[in-house]
Design a protein around this motif. Structure first.
Motif, PDB file in Angstrom:
ATOM      1  N   LEU A 181      28.637  17.090   3.724  1.00  0.00           N
ATOM      2  CA  LEU A 181      29.154  18.165   4.583  1.00  0.00           C
ATOM      3  C   LEU A 181      28.362  19.459   4.377  1.00  0.00           C
ATOM      4  N   ASP A 182      28.159  19.826   3.109  1.00  0.00           N
ATOM      5  CA  ASP A 182      27.423  21.068   2.811  1.00  0.00           C
ATOM      6  C   ASP A 182      26.041  21.073   3.459  1.00  0.00           C
ATOM      7  N   THR A 183      25.363  19.941   3.328  1.00  0.00           N
ATOM      8  CA  THR A 183      23.989  19.851   3.838  1.00  0.00           C
ATOM      9  C   THR A 183      23.969  19.865   5.359  1.00  0.00           C
ATOM     10  N   LEU A 184      24.950  19.203   5.965  1.00  0.00           N
ATOM     11  CA  LEU A 184      25.036  19.228   7.431  1.00  0.00           C
ATOM     12  C   LEU A 184      25.181  20.673   7.916  1.00  0.00           C
ATOM     13  N   LYS A 185      26.088  21.373   7.262  1.00  0.00           N
ATOM     14  CA  LYS A 185      26.382  22.756   7.634  1.00  0.00           C
ATOM     15  C   LYS A 185      25.138  23.637   7.459  1.00  0.00           C
ATOM     16  N   ALA A 186      24.521  23.525   6.291  1.00  0.00           N
ATOM     17  CA  ALA A 186      23.354  24.358   5.984  1.00  0.00           C
ATOM     18  C   ALA A 186      22.202  24.050   6.939  1.00  0.00           C
ATOM     19  N   SER A 187      21.984  22.758   7.213  1.00  0.00           N
ATOM     20  CA  SER A 187      20.870  22.374   8.092  1.00  0.00           C
ATOM     21  C   SER A 187      21.082  22.909   9.500  1.00  0.00           C
ATOM     22  N   LEU A 188      22.310  22.823   9.984  1.00  0.00           N
ATOM     23  CA  LEU A 188      22.593  23.326  11.331  1.00  0.00           C
ATOM     24  C   LEU A 188      22.446  24.844  11.372  1.00  0.00           C
ATOM     25  N   GLN A 189      22.892  25.492  10.288  1.00  0.00           N
ATOM     26  CA  GLN A 189      22.807  26.960  10.248  1.00  0.00           C
ATOM     27  C   GLN A 189      21.366  27.447  10.252  1.00  0.00           C
ATOM     28  N   GLU A 190      20.486  26.677   9.585  1.00  0.00           N
ATOM     29  CA  GLU A 190      19.091  27.115   9.572  1.00  0.00           C
ATOM     30  C   GLU A 190      18.349  26.647  10.821  1.00  0.00           C
TER      31      GLU A 190
ATOM     32  N   ASP B 122      31.037  20.273  16.856  1.00  0.00           N
ATOM     33  CA  ASP B 122      32.256  19.436  16.870  1.00  0.00           C
ATOM     34  C   ASP B 122      32.271  18.494  15.672  1.00  0.00           C
ATOM     35  N   TRP B 123      31.123  17.831  15.461  1.00  0.00           N
ATOM     36  CA  TRP B 123      31.043  16.867  14.355  1.00  0.00           C
ATOM     37  C   TRP B 123      31.238  17.559  13.013  1.00  0.00           C
ATOM     38  N   LEU B 124      30.648  18.750  12.877  1.00  0.00           N
ATOM     39  CA  LEU B 124      30.818  19.510  11.642  1.00  0.00           C
ATOM     40  C   LEU B 124      32.303  19.801  11.391  1.00  0.00           C
ATOM     41  N   GLN B 125      32.988  20.235  12.446  1.00  0.00           N
ATOM     42  CA  GLN B 125      34.420  20.552  12.280  1.00  0.00           C
ATOM     43  C   GLN B 125      35.255  19.314  11.987  1.00  0.00           C
TER      44      GLN B 125
END
Lengths: 212, 333
Positions: free
Chosen positions: A138-147, A105-108
């Motif tokens: 934003l990029d780092t949040l996304k990447a960290s969650l994805q990994e 949710d936060w990412l979106q």
């Protein structure tokens, strides 16, 4: 780990406190690049937000953030009012009627808010603006969650990326906003908008990871 | 910092209270949100002409509200754009059913706030049109910057378009006229001293006793070049040549020559500047058929001057001469 509505309220209050604490610093940065009002304007707007926050504290997260956005739009002025206002309006719309947020949710919400800033300011990354702190965050949040990192670690990394992005504005040439009038003379100064934008993500990380 | 104020945070409000007290026959002032509007508004069937921007440039814009010029002006904090709620409420107060024209100076904050206001008004069924004024030749234009700043030409544009609205031009005609004025006017300014924003309390920039800044903006933004102070005639020549070559103005053009004080320049120096600018216009073969000399778009207490040249046509000349009755500009009434 989820982000509760109370945590969202605590984040807004922490952001207001951070801006108050760094008011003079933000204004000094703006004196080098703009018209020396960023600290005072953001502080005025966030004080108005604090005045209204209690009135919506029992509502959903979307309502709370949209109230923050409308209050900033009508009390900050300058470019920061529409930009931060649009960020919170769009993030609030993305949150909808939720009473707590997952990492996704936060990412979106962050993505929607940043898209709002791009639409309103017609800026891109690398132009010495708040996007240069928010984008890497934003990029780092996304990447960290994805990994597969847990949310609190992803938030810390996101804030750290925003800080690096903020510092990376120092050698940049400004091509948007008032700083663009300086041309080459804008090089060598940290962007005040990127600095307050870093505080926005830094206070989110600090508030939401406290005790985690 | 020495200023004749009571409290830095109350500067704008108290100045508006003074404006209302002094000119109640011409304007009314609404607070929260703040806007100044014509005492006889709304004028039915007339397009409402609204401008606004940061405070600290007085008499622009609040001093230009009244018959033959603006229907309303929205003042922000000092050097800070007004907010959309001000423009929305002002528009609702003054619109006479024929739409609203926004005159916006090209600063990112002003542009974004007026844009949000226009979106909100359109959503409520009030037609709007906006024109952005960007006449400052000190700033190089490019696709990758905010572009040129709106400065002295704004005063002339508000007068000419205000007169046209009073005559009954419709929204499309006014927009086209305003675009034509913007396309035919150019300005450049310079400063001898900085200004001090009240709530900041220290000068916006530092300028040594023997230095000047050429190409200064109206918020104390640096310009093209900092250099040693030179005699008035040399300074005016630098400004004039930058302005005239930019459009370019050509021999035979009929022009309005506007010499503007930045707030801290005495009128006696403005006339020294005008004398030289007029001589240069004559050398270039320009016909200066109208003139304006005074402090109309200022930067608080900054010492300095700006030059604006506007190429006129018959329609603009007629509209310039029409009566105007505002606190800051008044003739023919």
């Amino acid at each position: 780990m989820v982000i509760s509505k109370e945590a969202v309220l605590a984040w807004i209050r922490a952001f207001a406190a951070a801006v108050e604490q760094h008011k003079e610093y933000l204004t000094e940065l703006d004196a080098a690049l703009g018209d020396a009002d960023h600290g005072a304007n953001m502080h005025r707007g966030l004080q108005a937000v604090l005045d209204r926050l209690n009135g919506v504290a029992d509502r959903d997260i979307g309502t709370i953030l949209r109230t923050v956005g409308m209050t900033l739009v009508s009390s900050v002025g300058g470019a920061s009012g529409p930009l931060y206002g649009t960020f919170f309006l769009r993030a609030g719309t993305a949150a909808g009627t939720k009473m707590e947020l997952t990492a996704d949710d936060w990412l979106q919400m962050l993505e929607a808010g940043i898209r709002g800033i791009v639409d309103r300011g017609k800026a891109r990354r690398g132009e010495k603006t708040m996007l240069d702190a928010l984008g890497p965050g934003l990029d780092t949040l996304k990447a960290s969650l994805q990994e597969g990192q847990p949310l609190n670690e992803a938030l810390r990394r996101s804030a750290e990326a925003a800080r690096e992005g903020m510092e990376a504005t120092i050698p940049m040439l400004a091509t948007k906003g008032r700083a663009s009038y300086l041309g080459e003379r804008s090089v060598g100064h940290q962007d005040p908008g990127a600095t307050s934008a870093y505080l926005l993500l830094q206070t989110a990380a600090e508030t939401w990871t406290a005790g985690a | 910092m020495k200023k004749l104020i009571n409290h830095p945070e109350r500067v704008v409000r108290e100045a508006l209270e003074g404006l209302a007290a002094a000119h109640g026959d011409l304007v009314r002032v609404h607070f929260d949100p703040d806007y100044v509007y014509r005492a006889d508004a709304p004028v039915q069937g007339k397009v409402a002409v609204i401008s606004g921007g940061g405070s600290g440039h007085e008499p622009m814009h609040t001093g230009f509200v009244g018959q033959g010029m603006l229907d309303a002006a929205c003042p922000g904090q000092v050097f800070t754009s007004p907010t959309p709620d001000q423009m929305v409420e002002a528009a609702k107060q003054v619109h006479g059913g024929a739409g609203v024209l926004f005159i916006v100076k090209n600063y990112s904050g002003d542009v974004m706030n007026f844009e949000m206001a226009a979106e909100l008004l359109e959503a409520e069924g009030i037609r709007t049109a906006s024109v952005i004024i960007d006449d400052d030749v000190a700033v190089e234009n490019s696709l990758y910057t905010q572009g040129r700043r709106g400065v002295g030409l704004t005063v002339l544009a508000e007068k000419i378009v205000g007169a046209a609205a009073e005559e009954g031009y419709d929204l499309e005609q006014l927009k086209a006229l305003l675009e034509r004025v913007n396309a035919n006017g150019r300005s450049m300014g310079m400063a001898l001293t900085s200004c001090t924003v009240p709530h900041v309390g220290k000068p916006t920039f530092e300028l040594a006793e023997d230095e000047m800044e050429i190409g200064i903006g109206i918020h104390g933004e640096p310009g093209r070049q900092r250099m040693k102070l030179k005699p008035a005639d040399e300074v005016i020549t630098m400004l004039f040549e930058s302005v005239v070559k930019d459009l370019p103005f050509q021999a035979g053009d009929r022009c309005l020559l506007f010499v503007n004080g930045m707030g801290g320049t005495p009128e006696i120096e403005l006339y020294i500047a005008y004398r030289k600018a007029k001589a240069l216009a004559d050398e270039y073969g320009l016909q200066v058929v109208r003139s304006l000399v005074g402090s109309y778009i200022t930067s608080l207490e900054m010492q300095g001057v700006s030059l604006t040249l506007l190429r006129l046509d018959d329609e603009m000349i007629r509209l310039w001469d029409r009566p105007v009755k505002t606190p800051g500009l008044r003739w023919g009434v």
